[in-house]
Scaffold this motif. Sequence first.
Motif, PDB file in Angstrom:
ATOM      1  N   ARG A  85       0.781  -1.217   0.000  1.00 54.26           N
ATOM      2  CA  ARG A  85       0.000   0.000   0.000  1.00 54.26           C
ATOM      3  C   ARG A  85       0.817   1.273   0.000  1.00 54.26           C
ATOM      4  O   ARG A  85       0.504   2.178  -0.742  1.00 54.26           O
ATOM      5  CB  ARG A  85      -0.976  -0.034   1.153  1.00 54.26           C
ATOM      6  CG  ARG A  85      -2.078  -1.023   0.869  1.00 54.26           C
ATOM      7  CD  ARG A  85      -3.290  -0.639   1.627  1.00 54.26           C
ATOM      8  NE  ARG A  85      -4.434  -1.397   1.206  1.00 54.26           N
ATOM      9  CZ  ARG A  85      -5.221  -2.044   2.034  1.00 54.26           C
ATOM     10  NH1 ARG A  85      -4.952  -2.039   3.330  1.00 54.26           N
ATOM     11  NH2 ARG A  85      -6.260  -2.680   1.587  1.00 54.26           N
ATOM     12  N   VAL A  86       1.820   1.313   0.868  1.00 57.66           N
ATOM     13  CA  VAL A  86       2.629   2.525   0.848  1.00 57.66           C
ATOM     14  C   VAL A  86       3.689   2.340  -0.220  1.00 57.66           C
ATOM     15  O   VAL A  86       4.468   1.399  -0.170  1.00 57.66           O
ATOM     16  CB  VAL A  86       3.263   2.803   2.220  1.00 57.66           C
ATOM     17  CG1 VAL A  86       4.263   3.928   2.106  1.00 57.66           C
ATOM     18  CG2 VAL A  86       2.172   3.160   3.206  1.00 57.66           C
ATOM     19  N   LYS A  87       3.647   3.227  -1.211  1.00 63.21           N
ATOM     20  CA  LYS A  87       4.545   3.016  -2.342  1.00 63.21           C
ATOM     21  C   LYS A  87       5.732   3.947  -2.316  1.00 63.21           C
ATOM     22  O   LYS A  87       6.818   3.587  -2.741  1.00 63.21           O
ATOM     23  CB  LYS A  87       3.772   3.223  -3.639  1.00 63.21           C
ATOM     24  CG  LYS A  87       2.730   2.147  -3.824  1.00 63.21           C
ATOM     25  CD  LYS A  87       2.154   2.171  -5.197  1.00 63.21           C
ATOM     26  CE  LYS A  87       1.214   0.984  -5.358  1.00 63.21           C
ATOM     27  NZ  LYS A  87       0.425   1.100  -6.563  1.00 63.21           N
ATOM     28  N   SER A  88       5.527   5.157  -1.894  1.00 56.22           N
ATOM     29  CA  SER A  88       6.613   6.117  -2.015  1.00 56.22           C
ATOM     30  C   SER A  88       6.379   7.267  -1.047  1.00 56.22           C
ATOM     31  O   SER A  88       5.246   7.535  -0.643  1.00 56.22           O
ATOM     32  CB  SER A  88       6.659   6.621  -3.457  1.00 56.22           C
ATOM     33  OG  SER A  88       7.706   7.533  -3.641  1.00 56.22           O
ATOM     34  N   ILE A  89       7.464   7.935  -0.705  1.00 56.94           N
ATOM     35  CA  ILE A  89       7.385   9.073   0.215  1.00 56.94           C
ATOM     36  C   ILE A  89       8.013  10.277  -0.469  1.00 56.94           C
ATOM     37  O   ILE A  89       9.132  10.190  -0.973  1.00 56.94           O
ATOM     38  CB  ILE A  89       8.152   8.773   1.514  1.00 56.94           C
ATOM     39  CG1 ILE A  89       7.620   7.468   2.138  1.00 56.94           C
ATOM     40  CG2 ILE A  89       8.020   9.919   2.499  1.00 56.94           C
ATOM     41  CD1 ILE A  89       8.459   6.993   3.311  1.00 56.94           C
ATOM     42  N   ALA A  90       7.283  11.372  -0.494  1.00 55.51           N
ATOM     43  CA  ALA A  90       7.825  12.583  -1.117  1.00 55.51           C
ATOM     44  C   ALA A  90       7.949  13.671  -0.063  1.00 55.51           C
ATOM     45  O   ALA A  90       7.270  13.633   0.970  1.00 55.51           O
ATOM     46  CB  ALA A  90       6.915  13.045  -2.249  1.00 55.51           C
ATOM     47  N   GLY A  91       8.831  14.604  -0.315  1.00 60.71           N
ATOM     48  CA  GLY A  91       8.977  15.739   0.599  1.00 60.71           C
ATOM     49  C   GLY A  91       9.114  17.018  -0.196  1.00 60.71           C
ATOM     50  O   GLY A  91       9.748  17.030  -1.248  1.00 60.71           O
ATOM     51  N   LYS A  92       8.497  18.059   0.306  1.00 56.63           N
ATOM     52  CA  LYS A  92       8.558  19.342  -0.418  1.00 56.63           C
ATOM     53  C   LYS A  92       8.896  20.442   0.580  1.00 56.63           C
ATOM     54  O   LYS A  92       8.149  20.673   1.533  1.00 56.63           O
ATOM     55  CB  LYS A  92       7.192  19.580  -1.061  1.00 56.63           C
ATOM     56  CG  LYS A  92       7.103  20.800  -1.943  1.00 56.63           C
ATOM     57  CD  LYS A  92       5.801  20.723  -2.711  1.00 56.63           C
ATOM     58  CE  LYS A  92       5.301  22.042  -3.172  1.00 56.63           C
ATOM     59  NZ  LYS A  92       3.930  21.972  -3.666  1.00 56.63           N
ATOM     60  N   LYS A  93      10.037  21.095   0.319  1.00 58.89           N
ATOM     61  CA  LYS A  93      10.481  22.148   1.247  1.00 58.89           C
ATOM     62  C   LYS A  93       9.966  23.517   0.789  1.00 58.89           C
ATOM     63  O   LYS A  93       9.297  23.617  -0.231  1.00 58.89           O
ATOM     64  CB  LYS A  93      11.993  22.148   1.333  1.00 58.89           C
ATOM     65  CG  LYS A  93      12.509  20.860   1.940  1.00 58.89           C
ATOM     66  CD  LYS A  93      14.014  20.823   1.993  1.00 58.89           C
ATOM     67  CE  LYS A  93      14.463  19.470   2.536  1.00 58.89           C
ATOM     68  NZ  LYS A  93      15.862  19.210   2.291  1.00 58.89           N
ATOM     69  N   GLY A  94      10.319  24.538   1.533  1.00 61.06           N
ATOM     70  CA  GLY A  94       9.924  25.896   1.148  1.00 61.06           C
ATOM     71  C   GLY A  94       8.442  26.152   1.344  1.00 61.06           C
ATOM     72  O   GLY A  94       7.816  26.896   0.591  1.00 61.06           O
ATOM     73  N   ILE A  95       7.881  25.518   2.356  1.00 65.91           N
ATOM     74  CA  ILE A  95       6.445  25.638   2.596  1.00 65.91           C
ATOM     75  C   ILE A  95       6.189  26.670   3.696  1.00 65.91           C
ATOM     76  O   ILE A  95       6.924  26.764   4.670  1.00 65.91           O
ATOM     77  CB  ILE A  95       5.879  24.255   3.017  1.00 65.91           C
ATOM     78  CG1 ILE A  95       6.060  23.230   1.895  1.00 65.91           C
ATOM     79  CG2 ILE A  95       4.428  24.348   3.473  1.00 65.91           C
ATOM     80  CD1 ILE A  95       5.261  23.495   0.651  1.00 65.91           C
ATOM     81  N   THR A  96       5.125  27.414   3.525  1.00 72.37           N
ATOM     82  CA  THR A  96       4.679  28.377   4.530  1.00 72.37           C
ATOM     83  C   THR A  96       3.279  27.989   4.986  1.00 72.37           C
ATOM     84  O   THR A  96       2.449  27.622   4.152  1.00 72.37           O
ATOM     85  CB  THR A  96       4.644  29.800   3.911  1.00 72.37           C
ATOM     86  OG1 THR A  96       5.957  30.129   3.469  1.00 72.37           O
ATOM     87  CG2 THR A  96       4.177  30.840   4.920  1.00 72.37           C
ATOM     88  N   ALA A  97       3.054  28.040   6.289  1.00 72.84           N
ATOM     89  CA  ALA A  97       1.698  27.764   6.798  1.00 72.84           C
ATOM     90  C   ALA A  97       1.047  29.078   7.208  1.00 72.84           C
ATOM     91  O   ALA A  97       1.694  29.950   7.797  1.00 72.84           O
ATOM     92  CB  ALA A  97       1.769  26.822   7.997  1.00 72.84           C
ATOM     93  N   VAL A  98      -0.198  29.221   6.858  1.00 73.09           N
ATOM     94  CA  VAL A  98      -0.958  30.424   7.233  1.00 73.09           C
ATOM     95  C   VAL A  98      -2.153  29.962   8.052  1.00 73.09           C
ATOM     96  O   VAL A  98      -2.932  29.117   7.597  1.00 73.09           O
ATOM     97  CB  VAL A  98      -1.459  31.172   5.976  1.00 73.09           C
ATOM     98  CG1 VAL A  98      -2.228  32.434   6.382  1.00 73.09           C
ATOM     99  CG2 VAL A  98      -0.303  31.519   5.052  1.00 73.09           C
ATOM    100  N   THR A  99      -2.275  30.496   9.259  1.00 72.72           N
ATOM    101  CA  THR A  99      -3.426  30.152  10.101  1.00 72.72           C
ATOM    102  C   THR A  99      -4.286  31.396  10.282  1.00 72.72           C
ATOM    103  O   THR A  99      -3.773  32.475  10.580  1.00 72.72           O
ATOM    104  CB  THR A  99      -2.950  29.638  11.478  1.00 72.72           C
ATOM    105  OG1 THR A  99      -2.133  28.490  11.256  1.00 72.72           O
ATOM    106  CG2 THR A  99      -4.130  29.248  12.358  1.00 72.72           C
ATOM    107  N   VAL A 100      -5.570  31.242  10.043  1.00 72.21           N
ATOM    108  CA  VAL A 100      -6.504  32.353  10.268  1.00 72.21           C
ATOM    109  C   VAL A 100      -7.440  31.900  11.380  1.00 72.21           C
ATOM    110  O   VAL A 100      -8.119  30.875  11.246  1.00 72.21           O
ATOM    111  CB  VAL A 100      -7.324  32.670   8.996  1.00 72.21           C
ATOM    112  CG1 VAL A 100      -8.164  33.934   9.209  1.00 72.21           C
ATOM    113  CG2 VAL A 100      -6.416  32.837   7.788  1.00 72.21           C
ATOM    114  N   ALA A 101      -7.427  32.653  12.476  1.00 68.54           N
ATOM    115  CA  ALA A 101      -8.259  32.273  13.622  1.00 68.54           C
ATOM    116  C   ALA A 101      -9.315  33.345  13.852  1.00 68.54           C
ATOM    117  O   ALA A 101      -9.038  34.538  13.729  1.00 68.54           O
ATOM    118  CB  ALA A 101      -7.389  32.122  14.860  1.00 68.54           C
ATOM    119  N   SER A 102     -10.505  32.884  14.150  1.00 64.58           N
ATOM    120  CA  SER A 102     -11.570  33.835  14.452  1.00 64.58           C
ATOM    121  C   SER A 102     -12.503  33.183  15.444  1.00 64.58           C
ATOM    122  O   SER A 102     -13.035  32.106  15.191  1.00 64.58           O
ATOM    123  CB  SER A 102     -12.324  34.186  13.167  1.00 64.58           C
ATOM    124  OG  SER A 102     -13.562  34.754  13.504  1.00 64.58           O
ATOM    125  N   SER A 103     -12.693  33.829  16.577  1.00 67.67           N
ATOM    126  CA  SER A 103     -13.557  33.214  17.584  1.00 67.67           C
ATOM    127  C   SER A 103     -14.994  33.198  17.088  1.00 67.67           C
ATOM    128  O   SER A 103     -15.821  32.449  17.575  1.00 67.67           O
ATOM    129  CB  SER A 103     -13.447  33.977  18.897  1.00 67.67           C
ATOM    130  OG  SER A 103     -13.647  35.342  18.634  1.00 67.67           O
TER     131      SER A 103
END
Length: 456
Positions: free
Chosen positions: A298-316
Amino acid sequence: MRRMRVMKFGGTSVGVPSNFEIATGLVTARTALRPVVVVSALAGVTNRLVEYARDPAARAPLSEALIERHLGFTVDVGLAAACVAEELERWRRLHAGWDAQRHPLGPEDRDRVLSFGERWSAAIFAAGLASRGVAAKAVDAGEAGLVTDEVFGAAHPLPESGERLRRTLTDLPGVPVVTGFLGRTLDGRPTTLGRGGSDYSAALIGAALGADEIQIWTDTNGLLSADPRIVPEARAVPRLSFAEASELATFGARVLHPKTLLPAMERGIPVRVLNTASPEDPGSLITAEAAPSEAPWRVKSIAGKKGITAVTVASSRMLLAHGFLARVFEIFGRHRVVVDLVTTSEVSISVTVDDEDRLAAAVAELEGVGRVEVRKGLAIVAVVGDGAPQRVGLAGHLFTLIGGVGVGVEMISQGASRVNLSFVVREEDADRVVRLLHRGLGLDVEQAAPAAAPRS
Ligand code: ADP
Ligand code: ASP
Ligand code: MG
């Protein structure tokens, strides 16, 4: 429609003399299959052209080096320099104008500069075929009908491309040797499809012509269980589905440009990844359905991608606010920020993006929607295999392994696709995590897997 075959050769396949000989030999042996060849620039040439466009001080020496490289290469592979002379002459004329400019070239000129890499390569490859007695013609994909929008550097093909390419390439006498990576605006200006885009060109051309197979000839024994530069013991994956290969390409398996599988998928055309230096090797076969196997691998391959930015938007107020998610995505969409992973909680949404250029403007607007946090320096790791996200215990096993070496996981995305379980770690941990999981999931040992179908 008569059978035909697309054979795409990447930079090392056309730019290393021994591989060039193999590549032209492979095409020669398959003329009965009506090959259409797609070529990249010689290895390293596009990087030099990028540098040329960026740095005015480097233009003169780079121009000399590029001319030298192509003339030297023709000699190394036993061809007459005349085969590339016309294209080099065109370059010299344009170089005079570019060299006079003391600033980085704009996107439109840059694409014109980059277009030479593939044009030189196509001219040399066509001459290589001719020297083996095969009638061949170098063709600029843009001139042949691959028309695009005007997003220089990352152009999108227009729907009419397919019909135009079909008309031009179908009854061309001899083997067409088409430039990868290149398109052209409707009014004739050169565009490029994004770095690594020759694979995408091959798929677009294959789909346009109704190819029976699209072959991507490169420098590995197929699509491997991980990037061999990170995991030297990575093994070829014999069979993959379009969905599996698309996820791997999107999340960092550079061997295929992320858009490559789309045209093939639409037309149901198999894609095969093969090693030019080892052409007898079966490589990887990518089709609509990965062949069923007795012992699910089932698990065939693993990839990795650098240069990633996470953006979190929070609103109560998120829970109460109708259309919160719609507003957030509308803002990303309008600023053309491409979102990869998405996770939500009751009061926040986190997304990952890989292109920071347009992010600032989107973030400024998002601040009107909620509290925004931006985290840079991240990487996505994608564990891919049909059914992987549903496999009982897999996620637990993965995160136990990762936790065991003290690496923190920042975001997890599981279950949105049947084939991909992906998560976000810090960039500096990514390679270590890929190596750890490759071993921990047993990808480094031979597995019972279905063999690739025989090929011609
Ligand atoms: P080409 O010039 O033939 O297009 P690329 O350099 O673009 O070749 O892509 C091939 C490279 O992709 C390999 O040499 C390898 O370093 C990298 N790569 C990353 N992930 C994978 C993978 N899963 N399988 C094979 N190659 C991979
Ligand atoms: N020559 C181009 C690049 O280096 C396109 C390709 O190789 O696919 O990005
Ligand atoms: Mg490539």
